[in-house]
Design a protein around this motif. Structure first.
Motif, short mmCIF file in Angstrom:
data_model
loop_
_atom_site.label_atom_id
_atom_site.label_comp_id
_atom_site.label_asym_id
_atom_site.label_seq_id
_atom_site.Cartn_x
_atom_site.Cartn_y
_atom_site.Cartn_z
N ASP A 95 22.45 -138.07 -1.07
CA ASP A 95 22.47 -138.86 -2.30
C ASP A 95 22.24 -140.35 -2.03
O ASP A 95 21.76 -141.07 -2.89
CB ASP A 95 23.79 -138.65 -3.05
CG ASP A 95 23.89 -137.23 -3.59
OD1 ASP A 95 22.85 -136.67 -3.97
OD2 ASP A 95 25.01 -136.69 -3.62
N ALA A 96 22.57 -140.79 -0.83
CA ALA A 96 22.32 -142.19 -0.48
C ALA A 96 20.84 -142.42 -0.19
O ALA A 96 20.37 -143.55 -0.23
CB ALA A 96 23.16 -142.59 0.74
N GLY A 97 20.11 -141.33 0.09
CA GLY A 97 18.67 -141.43 0.29
C GLY A 97 18.25 -142.17 1.54
O GLY A 97 17.11 -142.61 1.64
N THR A 98 19.12 -142.27 2.51
CA THR A 98 18.79 -143.09 3.68
C THR A 98 18.37 -142.29 4.90
O THR A 98 17.93 -142.87 5.87
CB THR A 98 20.01 -143.95 4.07
OG1 THR A 98 21.11 -143.08 4.33
CG2 THR A 98 20.36 -144.93 2.97
N THR A 99 18.49 -140.97 4.87
CA THR A 99 18.24 -140.21 6.09
C THR A 99 17.05 -139.26 6.04
O THR A 99 16.79 -138.58 7.01
CB THR A 99 19.49 -139.39 6.46
OG1 THR A 99 19.75 -138.46 5.40
CG2 THR A 99 20.70 -140.26 6.70
N LEU A 100 16.34 -139.18 4.95
CA LEU A 100 15.28 -138.19 4.84
C LEU A 100 14.15 -138.38 5.84
O LEU A 100 13.44 -137.44 6.16
CB LEU A 100 14.73 -138.15 3.41
CG LEU A 100 15.70 -137.59 2.37
CD1 LEU A 100 15.10 -137.64 0.98
CD2 LEU A 100 16.13 -136.17 2.71
N GLN A 101 13.97 -139.59 6.35
CA GLN A 101 12.93 -139.83 7.36
C GLN A 101 13.47 -139.70 8.78
O GLN A 101 12.72 -139.77 9.74
CB GLN A 101 12.32 -141.22 7.16
CG GLN A 101 11.64 -141.42 5.82
CD GLN A 101 10.61 -140.35 5.53
OE1 GLN A 101 9.80 -139.99 6.38
NE2 GLN A 101 10.65 -139.80 4.32
N ASP A 102 14.77 -139.49 8.92
CA ASP A 102 15.40 -139.44 10.23
C ASP A 102 15.30 -138.06 10.88
O ASP A 102 14.88 -137.10 10.26
CB ASP A 102 16.88 -139.83 10.11
CG ASP A 102 17.05 -141.29 9.73
OD1 ASP A 102 16.08 -142.06 9.83
OD2 ASP A 102 18.17 -141.65 9.31
N TYR A 103 15.73 -138.00 12.12
CA TYR A 103 15.90 -136.77 12.92
C TYR A 103 14.61 -136.09 13.34
O TYR A 103 14.65 -134.95 13.80
CB TYR A 103 16.82 -135.78 12.19
CG TYR A 103 18.16 -136.35 11.86
CD1 TYR A 103 19.10 -136.61 12.85
CD2 TYR A 103 18.48 -136.67 10.54
CE1 TYR A 103 20.33 -137.16 12.55
CE2 TYR A 103 19.73 -137.22 10.22
CZ TYR A 103 20.64 -137.46 11.23
OH TYR A 103 21.86 -138.00 10.93
N ALA A 104 13.47 -136.74 13.21
CA ALA A 104 12.21 -136.12 13.63
C ALA A 104 12.23 -135.79 15.12
O ALA A 104 11.65 -134.80 15.55
CB ALA A 104 11.03 -137.03 13.29
N ASN A 105 12.92 -136.61 15.91
CA ASN A 105 12.99 -136.35 17.35
C ASN A 105 13.75 -135.06 17.66
O ASN A 105 13.49 -134.41 18.66
CB ASN A 105 13.63 -137.54 18.08
CG ASN A 105 15.04 -137.84 17.59
OD1 ASN A 105 15.37 -137.65 16.41
ND2 ASN A 105 15.88 -138.32 18.48
N VAL A 106 14.68 -134.67 16.80
CA VAL A 106 15.47 -133.45 17.00
C VAL A 106 14.81 -132.25 16.33
O VAL A 106 14.80 -131.15 16.88
CB VAL A 106 16.90 -133.64 16.42
CG1 VAL A 106 17.70 -132.36 16.50
CG2 VAL A 106 17.62 -134.77 17.13
N LEU A 107 14.24 -132.47 15.15
CA LEU A 107 13.73 -131.37 14.34
C LEU A 107 12.24 -131.11 14.50
O LEU A 107 11.75 -130.07 14.08
CB LEU A 107 14.02 -131.67 12.86
CG LEU A 107 15.50 -131.85 12.49
CD1 LEU A 107 15.64 -132.33 11.05
CD2 LEU A 107 16.26 -130.56 12.71
N GLY A 108 11.52 -132.05 15.08
CA GLY A 108 10.07 -131.89 15.20
C GLY A 108 9.32 -132.42 14.00
O GLY A 108 8.11 -132.54 14.00
N LYS A 109 10.03 -132.72 12.94
CA LYS A 109 9.50 -133.38 11.75
C LYS A 109 10.69 -134.00 11.04
O LYS A 109 11.84 -133.72 11.38
CB LYS A 109 8.73 -132.41 10.85
CG LYS A 109 9.49 -131.19 10.42
CD LYS A 109 8.58 -130.22 9.68
CE LYS A 109 9.26 -128.88 9.49
NZ LYS A 109 8.37 -127.90 8.90
N SER A 110 10.45 -134.82 10.06
CA SER A 110 11.55 -135.53 9.40
C SER A 110 12.52 -134.55 8.74
O SER A 110 12.17 -133.41 8.44
CB SER A 110 11.00 -136.49 8.34
OG SER A 110 10.50 -135.75 7.23
N LEU A 111 13.73 -135.03 8.49
CA LEU A 111 14.73 -134.23 7.81
C LEU A 111 14.22 -133.78 6.45
O LEU A 111 14.36 -132.62 6.07
CB LEU A 111 16.04 -135.01 7.65
CG LEU A 111 17.16 -134.31 6.89
CD1 LEU A 111 17.59 -133.05 7.62
CD2 LEU A 111 18.33 -135.25 6.68
#
Length: 192
Positions: free
Chosen positions: A51-67
């Motif tokens: 809901d804060a909308g701050t993490t949707l572009q994060d975690y690509a290094n872990v997931l192989g693509k953005s959250l």
């Protein structure tokens, strides 16, 4: 916008699978999921504070693509591979691993005096589930009771039909794994 989709199917009465045909020693084949599918998003939103909308572009290094892209991966549908398997193998029962995860969906596929023993590590768990568990400090039981953990559908077959079932699913373009077996019990599941 809210967008919802669903499918409706019909089956001839003589082709309905009967969960009472499942017996001790039958094997459980799992079909790979494409991600969280459409389940557990209340927990996903809480863990990642969506809901804060701050993490949707994060975690690509872990997931192989953005959250965001990971969570928007379309739900895998199993109609074609399941129809193919039904032509090739004497399928005893099927369960869709959807809301309620393994604990609520698997028991729908077998009788009252049976349990499913699920072998952890017998299939690859997708990185999104590891991340959810770690970031949200979610207990293993809750993960398997909320999410599909990388298995979107299970098929119960006779032990002698495992190879044939895996071949049929692979030929239909899906990944499948032997993930467990049916044992005596009280209509539950056990992670082993």
């Amino acid at each position: 916008y809210d967008l919802a989709g669903f499918t409706v199917g019909i089956v001839d009465e003589e082709k309905i699978l009967d969960k009472n045909n499942v017996k001790v020693g039958d094997m459980i084949i799992g079909l790979a999921s494409s991600g969280v599918h459409s389940n557990g998003f209340s927990l996903v939103r809480k863990v990642f504070d969506i809901d804060a909308g701050t993490t949707l572009q994060d975690y690509a290094n872990v997931l192989g693509k953005s959250l965001g892209k990971t969570l928007l991966t379309p739900t895998r549908l199993y109609v074609k591979p399941v129809l193919h398997v039904l032509k090739e193998v004497n399928v005893k029962s099927i369960a869709h691993i959807t809301g309620g995860g393994f604990y609520e969906n698997l028991p729908r596929a077998y009788g009252e005096t049976l349990n499913a023993s699920i072998t952890k590590g017998s299939w690859p768990i997708l990185p999104i589930f590891h991340l959810l568990q770690e970031k949200g400090n979610v207990p293993e039981h809750d993960m398997f009771n909320t999410f599909n953990m990388g298995i979107g559908m299970v098929i119960a077959v006779d032990k002698g039909d495992v190879g044939k079932t895996l071949d049929a699913i692979n030929k239909a373009g899906e990944k499948a794994f032997e993930i467990g077996y049916i044992d005596k019990g009280t209509k539950g599941i056990e992670l082993i």
